[in-house]
Structures are given as structure tokens and as C-alpha cells.
Design a protein around this motif. Structure first.
Motif, PDB file in Angstrom:
ATOM      1  N   THR A  69       0.852  -1.248   0.074  1.00  0.00           N
ATOM      2  CA  THR A  69      -0.093  -0.064  -0.131  1.00  0.00           C
ATOM      3  C   THR A  69       0.902   1.251   0.093  1.00  0.00           C
ATOM      4  O   THR A  69       2.314   1.230   0.270  1.00  0.00           O
ATOM      5  CB  THR A  69      -0.761   0.119   1.104  1.00  0.00           C
ATOM      6  OG1 THR A  69      -0.059   0.272   2.497  1.00  0.00           O
ATOM      7  CG2 THR A  69      -1.717  -1.159   1.336  1.00  0.00           C
ATOM      8  N   SER A  70       0.270   2.343  -0.392  1.00  0.00           N
ATOM      9  CA  SER A  70       1.019   3.697  -0.180  1.00  0.00           C
ATOM     10  C   SER A  70       1.704   3.604   1.153  1.00  0.00           C
ATOM     11  O   SER A  70       2.750   4.531   1.311  1.00  0.00           O
ATOM     12  CB  SER A  70       0.105   4.623  -0.571  1.00  0.00           C
ATOM     13  OG  SER A  70      -0.236   4.678  -1.899  1.00  0.00           O
ATOM     14  N   GLN A  71       0.941   3.583   2.377  1.00  0.00           N
ATOM     15  CA  GLN A  71       1.336   3.508   3.471  1.00  0.00           C
ATOM     16  C   GLN A  71       2.722   2.871   3.822  1.00  0.00           C
ATOM     17  O   GLN A  71       3.672   3.404   4.329  1.00  0.00           O
ATOM     18  CB  GLN A  71       0.350   3.246   4.648  1.00  0.00           C
ATOM     19  CG  GLN A  71       0.682   3.401   5.970  1.00  0.00           C
ATOM     20  CD  GLN A  71      -0.327   3.154   6.911  1.00  0.00           C
ATOM     21  OE1 GLN A  71      -1.301   2.536   6.733  1.00  0.00           O
ATOM     22  NE2 GLN A  71      -0.392   3.705   8.219  1.00  0.00           N
TER      23      GLN A  71
ATOM     24  N   ALA B 156       4.681   1.705   1.453  1.00  0.00           N
ATOM     25  CA  ALA B 156       5.770   2.247   0.632  1.00  0.00           C
ATOM     26  C   ALA B 156       6.192   3.597   1.191  1.00  0.00           C
ATOM     27  O   ALA B 156       7.274   4.169   0.317  1.00  0.00           O
ATOM     28  CB  ALA B 156       5.216   2.222  -0.983  1.00  0.00           C
TER      29      ALA B 156
ATOM     30  N   ALA C 264       4.621   6.520   0.692  1.00  0.00           N
ATOM     31  CA  ALA C 264       4.120   7.668  -0.063  1.00  0.00           C
ATOM     32  C   ALA C 264       2.902   8.112   0.441  1.00  0.00           C
ATOM     33  O   ALA C 264       2.341   7.583   1.305  1.00  0.00           O
ATOM     34  CB  ALA C 264       4.014   7.050  -1.246  1.00  0.00           C
TER      35      ALA C 264
ATOM     36  N   LEU D 295      -1.005   9.277   0.372  1.00  0.00           N
ATOM     37  CA  LEU D 295      -2.383   9.123  -0.402  1.00  0.00           C
ATOM     38  C   LEU D 295      -2.796  10.209  -1.215  1.00  0.00           C
ATOM     39  O   LEU D 295      -2.923  11.424  -1.007  1.00  0.00           O
ATOM     40  CB  LEU D 295      -3.522   8.638   0.701  1.00  0.00           C
ATOM     41  CG  LEU D 295      -3.153   7.396   1.481  1.00  0.00           C
ATOM     42  CD1 LEU D 295      -4.258   7.246   2.336  1.00  0.00           C
ATOM     43  CD2 LEU D 295      -3.194   6.193   0.601  1.00  0.00           C
TER      44      LEU D 295
ATOM     45  N   GLN E 118      -8.233   8.273  -2.478  1.00  0.00           N
ATOM     46  CA  GLN E 118      -7.617   6.777  -2.470  1.00  0.00           C
ATOM     47  C   GLN E 118      -7.757   6.088  -1.446  1.00  0.00           C
ATOM     48  O   GLN E 118      -7.609   6.523  -0.194  1.00  0.00           O
ATOM     49  CB  GLN E 118      -6.226   6.996  -2.893  1.00  0.00           C
ATOM     50  CG  GLN E 118      -5.410   5.647  -2.940  1.00  0.00           C
ATOM     51  CD  GLN E 118      -4.031   5.863  -3.027  1.00  0.00           C
ATOM     52  OE1 GLN E 118      -3.540   7.065  -3.105  1.00  0.00           O
ATOM     53  NE2 GLN E 118      -3.246   4.776  -3.227  1.00  0.00           N
TER      54      GLN E 118
ATOM     55  N   HIS F 106       0.179   0.813  -3.885  1.00  0.00           N
ATOM     56  CA  HIS F 106       0.929   1.940  -4.379  1.00  0.00           C
ATOM     57  C   HIS F 106       1.241   1.967  -5.677  1.00  0.00           C
ATOM     58  O   HIS F 106       1.168   2.849  -6.521  1.00  0.00           O
ATOM     59  CB  HIS F 106       2.351   2.038  -3.591  1.00  0.00           C
ATOM     60  CG  HIS F 106       3.107   3.162  -3.798  1.00  0.00           C
ATOM     61  ND1 HIS F 106       2.712   4.326  -3.690  1.00  0.00           N
ATOM     62  CD2 HIS F 106       4.289   3.287  -4.385  1.00  0.00           C
ATOM     63  CE1 HIS F 106       3.610   5.089  -4.151  1.00  0.00           C
ATOM     64  NE2 HIS F 106       4.602   4.478  -4.514  1.00  0.00           N
TER      65      HIS F 106
END
Length: 86
Positions: free
Chosen positions: A28-30, A32, A34, A36, A40, A46
Motif C-alpha cells: 500500500t502507499s502507507q 511504501a 508515499a 495518499l 484513494q 501503491h
């Protein structure tokens, strides 16, 4: 076995293998690190690499198909060996 049957069975193994491979390596973005994008979902992946999925799927499908085909040729497991057939 005719080559058309071999190709059709391999394509089925490939299609089923996609569903086996898709969940692996997803971050997920978290995870990774990064941010959001507004709107999203937190569980959205991600980044998606179609090339990586295709390569992994082809490897898995080829291995599974080779096991199937070798069983077909050498008859390791047949319907007569299964108890529920009697």
C-alpha cells in the motif's frame, strides 16, 4: 494429445495462475512511505507492475502445466487410483 489441446490447457493454467500471483508483492502507499492521493482507499496498491505479474504468472503456469503434462504422459495419478471413482 493434439497441440491445440495443449495450448488451450496451458492458457487455462495461465489464467488461473494470475489469481495465484496477484496478491504477492503488493504494498500500500502507507507501506511504501508515499502520501495518499485524495479519495484513494488506504488499501489500494501503491504501484502496479503488469510486467512483473506477467513474468511471475508465466513461470507459475509453466511449472504447473509441466507437472500436469508429465502426469498425462507417465500416468502417475489416474482416475483408477482415486477411491471416489469406484
Amino acid at each position: 494429445m493434439r497441440w491445440q489441446s495443449i495450448l488451450a490447457i496451458y492458457i487455462l493454467f495461465w489464467a488461473f495462475s494470475v489469481f495465484l500471483v496477484l496478491p504477492f508483492g503488493v504494498r500500500t502507499s502507507q507501506e511504501a512511505g508515499a502520501e495518499l492521493v485524495p479519495g484513494q482507499a488506504e488499501s489500494a496498491p501503491h504501484g502496479f507492475s503488469a510486467r512483473r505479474v506477467v513474468i511471475r504468472t508465466t513461470i507459475v503456469a509453466t511449472v504447473l502445466f509441466l507437472i500436469f503434462y508429465l502426469n498425462y504422459v507417465f500416468g502417475w495419478v489416474t482416475t483408477e487410483m482415486l477411491d471416489w471413482v469406484r
